[in-house]
Design a protein around this motif. Structure first.
Motif, PDB file in Angstrom:
ATOM      1  N   GLN A 148       0.832  -1.191   0.000  1.00  0.00           N
ATOM      2  CA  GLN A 148       0.000   0.000   0.000  1.00  0.00           C
ATOM      3  C   GLN A 148       0.872   1.248   0.000  1.00  0.00           C
ATOM      4  O   GLN A 148       1.935   1.273   0.624  1.00  0.00           O
ATOM      5  CB  GLN A 148      -0.916   0.026   1.242  1.00  0.00           C
ATOM      6  N   VAL A 149       0.430   2.288  -0.688  1.00  0.00           N
ATOM      7  CA  VAL A 149       1.099   3.588  -0.679  1.00  0.00           C
ATOM      8  C   VAL A 149       0.375   4.481   0.320  1.00  0.00           C
ATOM      9  O   VAL A 149      -0.843   4.665   0.231  1.00  0.00           O
ATOM     10  CB  VAL A 149       1.093   4.245  -2.072  1.00  0.00           C
ATOM     11  N   LEU A 150       1.118   5.015   1.270  1.00  0.00           N
ATOM     12  CA  LEU A 150       0.518   5.844   2.304  1.00  0.00           C
ATOM     13  C   LEU A 150       0.260   7.254   1.781  1.00  0.00           C
ATOM     14  O   LEU A 150       1.098   7.850   1.116  1.00  0.00           O
ATOM     15  CB  LEU A 150       1.431   5.911   3.526  1.00  0.00           C
ATOM     16  N   LYS A 151      -0.907   7.781   2.142  1.00  0.00           N
ATOM     17  CA  LYS A 151      -1.260   9.150   1.766  1.00  0.00           C
ATOM     18  C   LYS A 151      -2.037   9.807   2.904  1.00  0.00           C
ATOM     19  O   LYS A 151      -2.554   9.135   3.792  1.00  0.00           O
ATOM     20  CB  LYS A 151      -2.106   9.157   0.484  1.00  0.00           C
ATOM     21  N   GLY A 152      -2.109  11.125   2.861  1.00  0.00           N
ATOM     22  CA  GLY A 152      -2.938  11.867   3.802  1.00  0.00           C
ATOM     23  C   GLY A 152      -2.607  11.608   5.249  1.00  0.00           C
ATOM     24  O   GLY A 152      -1.441  11.567   5.656  1.00  0.00           O
ATOM     25  N   THR A 153      -3.654  11.390   6.050  1.00  0.00           N
ATOM     26  CA  THR A 153      -3.495  11.202   7.490  1.00  0.00           C
ATOM     27  C   THR A 153      -2.663   9.971   7.819  1.00  0.00           C
ATOM     28  O   THR A 153      -1.851   9.992   8.748  1.00  0.00           O
ATOM     29  CB  THR A 153      -4.883  11.083   8.154  1.00  0.00           C
ATOM     30  N   SER A 154      -2.852   8.903   7.044  1.00  0.00           N
ATOM     31  CA  SER A 154      -2.082   7.680   7.293  1.00  0.00           C
ATOM     32  C   SER A 154      -0.592   7.931   7.155  1.00  0.00           C
ATOM     33  O   SER A 154       0.216   7.422   7.940  1.00  0.00           O
ATOM     34  CB  SER A 154      -2.519   6.575   6.329  1.00  0.00           C
ATOM     35  N   LEU A 155      -0.219   8.733   6.168  1.00  0.00           N
ATOM     36  CA  LEU A 155       1.189   9.066   5.969  1.00  0.00           C
ATOM     37  C   LEU A 155       1.714   9.917   7.119  1.00  0.00           C
ATOM     38  O   LEU A 155       2.828   9.694   7.602  1.00  0.00           O
ATOM     39  CB  LEU A 155       1.362   9.804   4.638  1.00  0.00           C
ATOM     40  N   GLN A 156       0.922  10.872   7.572  1.00  0.00           N
ATOM     41  CA  GLN A 156       1.340  11.725   8.680  1.00  0.00           C
ATOM     42  C   GLN A 156       1.616  10.908   9.933  1.00  0.00           C
ATOM     43  O   GLN A 156       2.653  11.078  10.594  1.00  0.00           O
ATOM     44  CB  GLN A 156       0.271  12.777   8.969  1.00  0.00           C
ATOM     45  N   TYR A 157       0.692  10.013  10.277  1.00  0.00           N
ATOM     46  CA  TYR A 157       0.872   9.190  11.475  1.00  0.00           C
ATOM     47  C   TYR A 157       2.069   8.250  11.327  1.00  0.00           C
ATOM     48  O   TYR A 157       2.794   7.998  12.292  1.00  0.00           O
ATOM     49  CB  TYR A 157      -0.401   8.387  11.774  1.00  0.00           C
ATOM     50  N   PHE A 158       2.255   7.729  10.124  1.00  0.00           N
ATOM     51  CA  PHE A 158       3.393   6.838   9.883  1.00  0.00           C
ATOM     52  C   PHE A 158       4.710   7.557  10.122  1.00  0.00           C
ATOM     53  O   PHE A 158       5.609   7.047  10.798  1.00  0.00           O
ATOM     54  CB  PHE A 158       3.324   6.297   8.452  1.00  0.00           C
ATOM     55  N   LEU A 159       4.844   8.760   9.560  1.00  0.00           N
ATOM     56  CA  LEU A 159       6.083   9.519   9.701  1.00  0.00           C
ATOM     57  C   LEU A 159       6.327   9.913  11.158  1.00  0.00           C
ATOM     58  O   LEU A 159       7.464   9.870  11.638  1.00  0.00           O
ATOM     59  CB  LEU A 159       6.036  10.764   8.810  1.00  0.00           C
ATOM     60  N   LEU A 160       5.266  10.287  11.857  1.00  0.00           N
ATOM     61  CA  LEU A 160       5.415  10.635  13.274  1.00  0.00           C
ATOM     62  C   LEU A 160       5.892   9.435  14.079  1.00  0.00           C
ATOM     63  O   LEU A 160       6.813   9.537  14.900  1.00  0.00           O
ATOM     64  CB  LEU A 160       4.078  11.139  13.834  1.00  0.00           C
ATOM     65  N   LYS A 161       5.260   8.284  13.849  1.00  0.00           N
ATOM     66  CA  LYS A 161       5.609   7.076  14.588  1.00  0.00           C
ATOM     67  C   LYS A 161       7.049   6.660  14.317  1.00  0.00           C
ATOM     68  O   LYS A 161       7.784   6.297  15.235  1.00  0.00           O
ATOM     69  CB  LYS A 161       4.648   5.945  14.208  1.00  0.00           C
ATOM     70  N   LYS A 162       7.466   6.706  13.049  1.00  0.00           N
ATOM     71  CA  LYS A 162       8.826   6.320  12.692  1.00  0.00           C
ATOM     72  C   LYS A 162       9.863   7.244  13.311  1.00  0.00           C
ATOM     73  O   LYS A 162      10.998   6.849  13.556  1.00  0.00           O
ATOM     74  CB  LYS A 162       8.990   6.298  11.172  1.00  0.00           C
ATOM     75  N   ASN A 163       9.464   8.486  13.558  1.00  0.00           N
ATOM     76  CA  ASN A 163      10.381   9.443  14.163  1.00  0.00           C
ATOM     77  C   ASN A 163      10.232   9.514  15.677  1.00  0.00           C
ATOM     78  O   ASN A 163      10.744  10.433  16.316  1.00  0.00           O
ATOM     79  CB  ASN A 163      10.167  10.833  13.549  1.00  0.00           C
ATOM     80  N   GLY A 164       9.514   8.534  16.250  1.00  0.00           N
ATOM     81  CA  GLY A 164       9.384   8.453  17.704  1.00  0.00           C
ATOM     82  C   GLY A 164       8.486   9.503  18.301  1.00  0.00           C
ATOM     83  O   GLY A 164       8.634   9.856  19.480  1.00  0.00           O
ATOM     84  N   LEU A 165       7.543  10.032  17.505  1.00  0.00           N
ATOM     85  CA  LEU A 165       6.650  11.070  17.992  1.00  0.00           C
ATOM     86  C   LEU A 165       5.201  10.614  17.899  1.00  0.00           C
ATOM     87  O   LEU A 165       4.873   9.659  17.203  1.00  0.00           O
ATOM     88  CB  LEU A 165       6.817  12.353  17.152  1.00  0.00           C
ATOM     89  N   SER A 166       4.340  11.322  18.614  1.00  0.00           N
ATOM     90  CA  SER A 166       2.909  11.144  18.468  1.00  0.00           C
ATOM     91  C   SER A 166       2.318  12.498  18.107  1.00  0.00           C
ATOM     92  O   SER A 166       2.953  13.538  18.300  1.00  0.00           O
ATOM     93  CB  SER A 166       2.289  10.619  19.773  1.00  0.00           C
TER      94      SER A 166
END
Length: 232
Positions: free
Chosen positions: A106-124
């Motif tokens: 799956q290609v992440l877009k929109g809100t899903s992409l935002q949450y993914f990037l935050l999680k990968k960077n150790g943030l919420s």
């Protein structure tokens, strides 16, 4: 073995399969087999030695990853196993972020992409800086109410009761290192959180005989502390 969230089969190599490697890296890791059909049957590759040189270089150049690539043999047929470890940083392929979902990519877009990037960077989401809200946006009465309730329950030290708004927010880690309000601070103590987050509200309804019989409806807004009391 059938394809699953950690295994993908391809009969031959195509550069577009770097997207599948990207998806494994952004998820739990996995193995991509080249020279195996969708049924898990080895069909073999005729250019295995060239692929053993080309594929690792392409993975490093395009994705910045180093993967183990193993040459395997079954019934005289050679095929490749590409072992992809899960990455603790987000990996992109041609500017897009792919993830593994079941046996699909799956290609992440929109809100899903935002949450993914935050999680990968150790943030919420609540831990990042609010767009442009300043400390003047904080409702001091909400701070005092929160402190009073916390002190009464013994969960907050009475030493904070007369401290400045800045100090209180710092103690509860609601400011970023450069002094900006975090989203959590705006939600908890903001004078008008809906200005920044329009979707932050409670919708309350009372129904009659069925779901189409709406007797009463109300929308509750404000910061989290205010909404809790208003909802009750």
């Amino acid at each position: 073995m059938a394809e699953n969230q950690n295994i993908e089969y391809k009969e031959s190599w195509r550069d577009e399969y770097l997207g599948w490697i990207c998806a494994f890296a952004n998820s739990q890791g996995g193995k991509l087999y080249i020279g195996v059909n969708d049924k898990g049957e080895v069909v073999g590759v005729s250019n295995s030695h060239r692929l053993l040189e080309d594929i690792p270089n392409k993975i490093v150049t395009v994705l910045g990853l180093v993967c183990d690539i193993n040459l395997l043999t079954e019934d005289g047929k050679e095929y490749l196993e590409i072992v992809v470890e899960a990455s603790n940083v987000p990996i992109s392929f041609k500017g897009e972020y792919h993830v593994r979902s079941g046996a699909t990519k799956q290609v992440l877009k929109g809100t899903s992409l935002q949450y993914f990037l935050l999680k990968k960077n150790g943030l919420s989401w609540d831990d990042i800086a609010s767009t442009d809200a300043t400390i003047d946006f904080v409702d001091r009465k909400a701070i005092e109410y929160f402190l009073r309730k916390g002190i009464e329950s013994g969960r907050i030290s009475s030493d904070l009761e007369n401290e400045s708004t800045q100090t209180v927010l710092e103690n509860f880690r609601l400011l970023t290192p450069d002094g900006k309000l975090k989203n959590a601070a705006v939600l908890m103590f903001g004078k008008d959180p809906q200005y920044y987050f329009p979707g932050v509200q409670f919708k309350i309804g009372s129904f009659g005989a069925d779901d189409t019989d709406l007797i009463f409806q109300d929308i509750i807004e404000g910061n989290i502390l205010q909404m809790a009391d208003k909802v009750i």
